[in-house]
Design a protein around this motif. Sequence first.
Motif, PDB file in Angstrom:
ATOM      1  N   PRO A  40     -36.561  25.775 -57.768  1.00 48.09           N
ATOM      2  CA  PRO A  40     -35.888  26.714 -56.856  1.00 48.09           C
ATOM      3  C   PRO A  40     -34.695  27.374 -57.558  1.00 48.09           C
ATOM      4  O   PRO A  40     -34.174  26.821 -58.527  1.00 48.09           O
ATOM      5  N   ARG A  41     -34.287  28.517 -57.054  1.00 48.80           N
ATOM      6  CA  ARG A  41     -33.170  29.236 -57.684  1.00 48.80           C
ATOM      7  C   ARG A  41     -31.863  28.474 -57.524  1.00 48.80           C
ATOM      8  O   ARG A  41     -30.910  28.726 -58.234  1.00 48.80           O
ATOM      9  N   LYS A  42     -31.782  27.616 -56.534  1.00 48.53           N
ATOM     10  CA  LYS A  42     -30.528  26.916 -56.243  1.00 48.53           C
ATOM     11  C   LYS A  42     -30.822  25.438 -56.059  1.00 48.53           C
ATOM     12  O   LYS A  42     -31.779  25.075 -55.388  1.00 48.53           O
ATOM     13  N   SER A  43     -29.988  24.567 -56.651  1.00 50.92           N
ATOM     14  CA  SER A  43     -30.138  23.131 -56.417  1.00 50.92           C
ATOM     15  C   SER A  43     -28.809  22.436 -56.658  1.00 50.92           C
ATOM     16  O   SER A  43     -28.041  22.833 -57.530  1.00 50.92           O
TER      17      SER A  43
END
Lengths: 329, 329
Positions: A40-43
């Motif tokens: 995912p693009r964000k974590s």
Amino acid sequence: MVGTGCSGTNAYRYGTMREWVLSLTVVLADGTVIKTRQRPRKSSAGYDLTRVFIGSEGTLGLVTEATLKLTVRPQSENVAVASFASIQNAAECVTKVVEAGIPVAGVEILDDVQMKCINASQTTSRQWKESPTIFFKFTGTPSAVKEQISMVQKLAANASGKSFEFARGAEEMKELWSARKQALWSVMAMRRGPEDRVWTTDVAVPMSRLPDIIDATKEDMTKSGLLAGICGHVGDGNFHAIILFNESEKKVAEGVIHRMVKRAVEMEGTVTGEHGVGLVKRDYLAHELGETTVDAMRRLKLAFDPLRLLNCDKVIRTEQPAPGEIKEW
Amino acid sequence: MVGTGCSGTNAYRYGTMREWVLSLTVVLADGTVIKTRQRPRKSSAGYDLTRVFIGSEGTLGLVTEATLKLTVRPQSENVAVASFASIQNAAECVTKVVEAGIPVAGVEILDDVQMKCINASQTTSRQWKESPTIFFKFTGTPSAVKEQISMVQKLAANASGKSFEFARGAEEMKELWSARKQALWSVMAMRRGPEDRVWTTDVAVPMSRLPDIIDATKEDMTKSGLLAGICGHVGDGNFHAIILFNESEKKVAEGVIHRMVKRAVEMEGTVTGEHGVGLVKRDYLAHELGETTVDAMRRLKLAFDPLRLLNCDKVIRTEQPAPGEIKEW
């Protein structure tokens, strides 16, 4: 790419390459294989191991796989070239562009020496003004690109720009960008014989200090008598020196680079923006970051590679250097 | 802020907050003070300690200072609100916007339950359509903002949008954005008594899987009988669940969240996009990243805090858990 922060071009709009890396598969020194992250693009799931390995120059593990973010090809793009009487004028223009929030995709500066090399080496199909030159790249919708060009053109004129040309069509775009592309090769083409070598290195400073450091470095280069050009990712405060030298000139070239690095640190800058540390810049780190920070990096190295198997003593010395062992500042 | 990746709003154009951090001053477990980096926008000087500490939730050191990048306030901004018959339609619209490369500054989704709570709680000054709603933020020059709105309006209509409204002036802009701002508070305002609590948590998945996971999670929430809304940073594949529960409903709420997290991992997602790991999500990490990766994180923890003084056993257990100790998946 994973080894450095090099963006190939200016990172003003798109960020540095490392920001495009989502996850890495890495083989550790003991043979363990890890994947640093999902895609995912964000974590926020645990420590940011991805960034631990990016730029670690092979000293913490071997990267065998990288997952990158994708982006959309812009609807439209264009290129403009502006020349200036002085580096100060050019830098002033860039500052205004940044302050106006114009989302240019690239802002690259080539100094007069660099432009002379491009003309002399005939690596591009046209003759250029031999003065400090900025190369702009614009991306977006056709009308957004048009608007950005017209704003930048005005700001360049206000900064005493001598010329401003933008491409009309794909062929001209390629032609205008060609000088930027040929910067390094044009200096290489100036070699006087097989014993000549080209040294490329870089530093970065806070953007406000870029004109000062380029100015001082150019003066030093001129005094040295070496053929030495400057090529800068101005939107990042990052620039490269490209120096031609032979064995008898090596000490002089080293002096120019040593003073450029020292100057960068004194301006709250960094000893390398993109190229990395390796062996040559290893002992500069303590000057830039302080010995406690280098020691924290050493802990990280030894945590992942306790037997010192991977590219040992690159980036940081795995043992604390003895007093006096580190090069005089 | 430094503790999480939370961007407050969608990070599609501006990146996550962690990308805005240039350097940190950190006190390590043994009292050593380090500064991770100087302040140029770009550096390759040694390991990226800044990112090691960001999001480490106080387990590696205490952050006492942060140097952030600055940016320019946009010349112009605006807000638009679009409602859709279904989450699928809304997601389809977002996909089209992203595929068209429109540089929106924010894309936030609120589901029908969330919109109902906002109406019922009267936390904003108007009544909203009680259907899945997307809030867009636009920034740039006045003409770029106008162009972006008109492009997004067309794409919303193509995705069977039921309504599309953009602000005409600062007051309307504030009003239109108010529902997005009130999402969490509106659910809190629905508490039936002092024993009611609100659980907020988040996951993220690759963008293409967002409609699927929201759909499945909504179905599960509806079945649970709890008051539970969804609020998503759609441009990042990241969304938050906001669940109202009391002591007797706690097990049910835990079940909903456990299944949401499991679903995210099965879609190559992450157990947390912004909120972080803490204690509750600690044992999920091995499911997401694999045990070897968690073990690499453990090495990092013990390298910086060998005596386990800092927020011990948060994020990762400092000792490898015994077989069977980790929660069943």
